[in-house]
Design a protein around this motif. Structure first.
Motif, PDB file in Angstrom:
ATOM      1  N   VAL A   1      -4.890   7.868  -6.905  1.00 15.67           N
ATOM      2  CA  VAL A   1      -4.670   7.547  -5.494  1.00 15.67           C
ATOM      3  C   VAL A   1      -5.563   6.376  -5.100  1.00 15.67           C
ATOM      4  O   VAL A   1      -6.626   6.157  -5.687  1.00 15.67           O
ATOM      5  N   ASP A   2      -5.116   5.622  -4.088  1.00 13.84           N
ATOM      6  CA  ASP A   2      -5.888   4.466  -3.642  1.00 13.84           C
ATOM      7  C   ASP A   2      -5.583   4.205  -2.171  1.00 13.84           C
ATOM      8  O   ASP A   2      -4.679   4.810  -1.583  1.00 13.84           O
ATOM      9  N   ALA A   3      -6.361   3.282  -1.579  1.00 10.48           N
ATOM     10  CA  ALA A   3      -6.165   2.913  -0.186  1.00 10.48           C
ATOM     11  C   ALA A   3      -6.836   1.571   0.058  1.00 10.48           C
ATOM     12  O   ALA A   3      -7.669   1.131  -0.740  1.00 10.48           O
ATOM     13  N   ASP A   4      -6.475   0.906   1.138  1.00 12.59           N
ATOM     14  CA  ASP A   4      -7.168  -0.313   1.525  1.00 12.59           C
ATOM     15  C   ASP A   4      -8.637   0.028   1.756  1.00 12.59           C
ATOM     16  O   ASP A   4      -8.958   0.981   2.470  1.00 12.59           O
ATOM     17  N   GLY A   5      -9.524  -0.757   1.142  1.00 16.58           N
ATOM     18  CA  GLY A   5     -10.949  -0.477   1.257  1.00 16.58           C
ATOM     19  C   GLY A   5     -11.457   0.512   0.244  1.00 16.58           C
ATOM     20  O   GLY A   5     -12.643   0.825   0.199  1.00 16.58           O
ATOM     21  N   GLY A   6     -10.563   1.029  -0.610  1.00 20.38           N
ATOM     22  CA  GLY A   6     -10.975   1.974  -1.641  1.00 20.38           C
ATOM     23  C   GLY A   6     -10.972   3.408  -1.135  1.00 20.38           C
ATOM     24  O   GLY A   6     -10.675   3.683   0.021  1.00 20.38           O
ATOM     25  N   ILE A   7     -11.309   4.320  -2.015  1.00 24.61           N
ATOM     26  CA  ILE A   7     -11.333   5.745  -1.677  1.00 24.61           C
ATOM     27  C   ILE A   7     -12.557   6.361  -2.334  1.00 24.61           C
ATOM     28  O   ILE A   7     -12.800   6.170  -3.528  1.00 24.61           O
ATOM     29  N   ASN A   8     -13.368   7.065  -1.551  1.00 22.65           N
ATOM     30  CA  ASN A   8     -14.607   7.606  -2.089  1.00 22.65           C
ATOM     31  C   ASN A   8     -14.415   9.013  -2.645  1.00 22.65           C
ATOM     32  O   ASN A   8     -13.340   9.606  -2.538  1.00 22.65           O
ATOM     33  N   LEU A   9     -15.492   9.541  -3.226  1.00 22.79           N
ATOM     34  CA  LEU A   9     -15.391  10.835  -3.902  1.00 22.79           C
ATOM     35  C   LEU A   9     -15.079  11.968  -2.936  1.00 22.79           C
ATOM     36  O   LEU A   9     -14.379  12.920  -3.293  1.00 22.79           O
ATOM     37  N   ASP A  10     -15.605  11.898  -1.718  1.00 21.53           N
ATOM     38  CA  ASP A  10     -15.304  12.948  -0.749  1.00 21.53           C
ATOM     39  C   ASP A  10     -13.806  12.992  -0.444  1.00 21.53           C
ATOM     40  O   ASP A  10     -13.205  14.071  -0.362  1.00 21.53           O
TER      41      ASP A  10
ATOM     42  N   ARG B   1      -3.761  -7.597  -3.041  1.00 16.51           N
ATOM     43  CA  ARG B   1      -4.509  -7.679  -1.778  1.00 16.51           C
ATOM     44  C   ARG B   1      -5.831  -6.930  -1.883  1.00 16.51           C
ATOM     45  O   ARG B   1      -6.859  -7.397  -1.377  1.00 16.51           O
ATOM     46  N   ARG B   2      -5.806  -5.787  -2.526  1.00 18.77           N
ATOM     47  CA  ARG B   2      -7.021  -4.972  -2.626  1.00 18.77           C
ATOM     48  C   ARG B   2      -8.032  -5.530  -3.618  1.00 18.77           C
ATOM     49  O   ARG B   2      -9.152  -5.019  -3.696  1.00 18.77           O
ATOM     50  N   ASN B   3      -7.646  -6.523  -4.386  1.00 16.39           N
ATOM     51  CA  ASN B   3      -8.565  -7.135  -5.336  1.00 16.39           C
ATOM     52  C   ASN B   3      -8.933  -8.559  -4.929  1.00 16.39           C
ATOM     53  O   ASN B   3      -9.310  -9.372  -5.786  1.00 16.39           O
ATOM     54  N   ALA B   4      -8.844  -8.868  -3.640  1.00 16.23           N
ATOM     55  CA  ALA B   4      -9.242 -10.185  -3.140  1.00 16.23           C
ATOM     56  C   ALA B   4     -10.695 -10.457  -3.527  1.00 16.23           C
ATOM     57  O   ALA B   4     -11.563  -9.588  -3.404  1.00 16.23           O
ATOM     58  N   GLY B   5     -10.937 -11.656  -4.027  1.00 15.52           N
ATOM     59  CA  GLY B   5     -12.279 -12.047  -4.440  1.00 15.52           C
ATOM     60  C   GLY B   5     -12.595 -11.773  -5.891  1.00 15.52           C
ATOM     61  O   GLY B   5     -13.623 -12.227  -6.399  1.00 15.52           O
ATOM     62  N   ARG B   6     -11.727 -11.074  -6.584  1.00 11.99           N
ATOM     63  CA  ARG B   6     -11.999 -10.746  -7.976  1.00 11.99           C
ATOM     64  C   ARG B   6     -11.300 -11.718  -8.916  1.00 11.99           C
ATOM     65  O   ARG B   6     -10.267 -12.301  -8.582  1.00 11.99           O
ATOM     66  N   LEU B   7     -11.876 -11.862 -10.097  1.00 10.17           N
ATOM     67  CA  LEU B   7     -11.324 -12.748 -11.119  1.00 10.17           C
ATOM     68  C   LEU B   7     -10.214 -12.024 -11.863  1.00 10.17           C
ATOM     69  O   LEU B   7     -10.389 -10.893 -12.326  1.00 10.17           O
ATOM     70  N   VAL B   8      -9.056 -12.688 -11.990  1.00  8.94           N
ATOM     71  CA  VAL B   8      -7.871 -12.056 -12.559  1.00  8.94           C
ATOM     72  C   VAL B   8      -7.228 -12.976 -13.588  1.00  8.94           C
ATOM     73  O   VAL B   8      -7.201 -14.193 -13.416  1.00  8.94           O
ATOM     74  N   LYS B   9      -6.717 -12.389 -14.655  1.00 12.26           N
ATOM     75  CA  LYS B   9      -5.913 -13.131 -15.640  1.00 12.26           C
ATOM     76  C   LYS B   9      -4.488 -12.622 -15.546  1.00 12.26           C
ATOM     77  O   LYS B   9      -4.248 -11.416 -15.491  1.00 12.26           O
ATOM     78  N   VAL B  10      -3.527 -13.554 -15.544  1.00 17.92           N
ATOM     79  CA  VAL B  10      -2.137 -13.164 -15.367  1.00 17.92           C
ATOM     80  C   VAL B  10      -1.232 -14.136 -16.110  1.00 17.92           C
ATOM     81  O   VAL B  10      -1.566 -15.310 -16.288  1.00 17.92           O
TER      82      VAL B  10
END
Length: 221
Positions: free
Chosen positions: A76-85, A133-142
């Motif tokens: 599961v995932d969400a904008d801004g990530g999802i924490n353990l709680d 969108r959720r990986n904005a700012g990260r380095l990606v290879k495609v």
């Protein structure tokens, strides 16, 4: 839980061994891939409404054999990530939904199984607009498919922007825009800071502290 901006994010297994009420006939070693696919479809039908109702996206459901039992993995995932709680809350809700489905006579997973709910790892391929969108700012290879006839080429860049139709990658030659139809699955590249850069940052911090101490002493005089 590791924060989204870091290189890795650990999974959070929250399940426990469970014995379902379904018939044991399907709980045999060497179950065919068709059996596992059918079980995955049944699981998704039960789990997805629970996850979306909690405000998250169901990224994947998989079921595999582990000895004499099954392991059901839910991502599961969400904008801004999802924490353990949040993962723990979703896990309890999913578990309750599976119990209810079994008690109502549904053959969800025949035999004993373990439920694991987690957030996506850094190795999750980027295949949907929300992944980019959720990986904005990260380095990606495609892999980019362009030209006629189409020629595949590898592109590495940092995700500068992404919307429902396209992504902008900041490459060595500047920003490049691609429509998702031109792209294969993207892969986030793990980045490590050089140790000497970290040491230099620590030294700068130490000098600053010393200067601050001197200023305090001067004021006291």
């Amino acid at each position: 839980m590791t924060q989204r901006g870091r290189a890795t994010r650990p999974t959070a297994p929250t399940g426990r061994p469970r014995q379902t009420g379904g018939p044991r006939g399907g709980d045999r070693a060497g179950a065919s891939r068709g059996d596992l696919t059918a079980r995955r479809d049944r699981l998704r039908a039960v789990i997805e409404p629970v996850v979306t109702g909690a405000g998250y996206d169901l990224e994947d459901v998989s079921v595999s054999r582990a000895g004499r039992r099954h392991v059901v993995r839910v991502i599961v995932d969400a904008d801004g990530g999802i924490n353990l709680d949040a993962v723990a809350v979703v896990s309890r809700s999913v578990s309750a939904a599976l119990d209810a489905a079994e008690e109502s006579g549904g053959d969800i997973v025949a035999g004993e199984y373990q439920l694991e709910v987690s957030s996506p790892g850094v190795d999750r391929p980027l295949t949907l607009p929300r992944h980019w969108r959720r990986n904005a700012g990260r380095l990606v290879k495609v892999t980019v498919r362009a030209g006629a006839p189409a020629v595949d080429r590898q592109v590495t860049g940092r995700v500068a922007a992404a919307d429902d139709e396209r992504v902008v990658l900041e490459t060595e030659s500047g920003p490049v825009e691609h429509r998702y139809a031109e792209l294969g699955p993207g892969r986030v590249q793990v980045e490590f800071h050089r140790l000497d850069e970290i040491d230099e940052a620590d030294e700068v911090g130490d000098d600053t502290d010393e200067d601050d101490d001197d200023d305090v002493e001067d004021e006291e005089r």
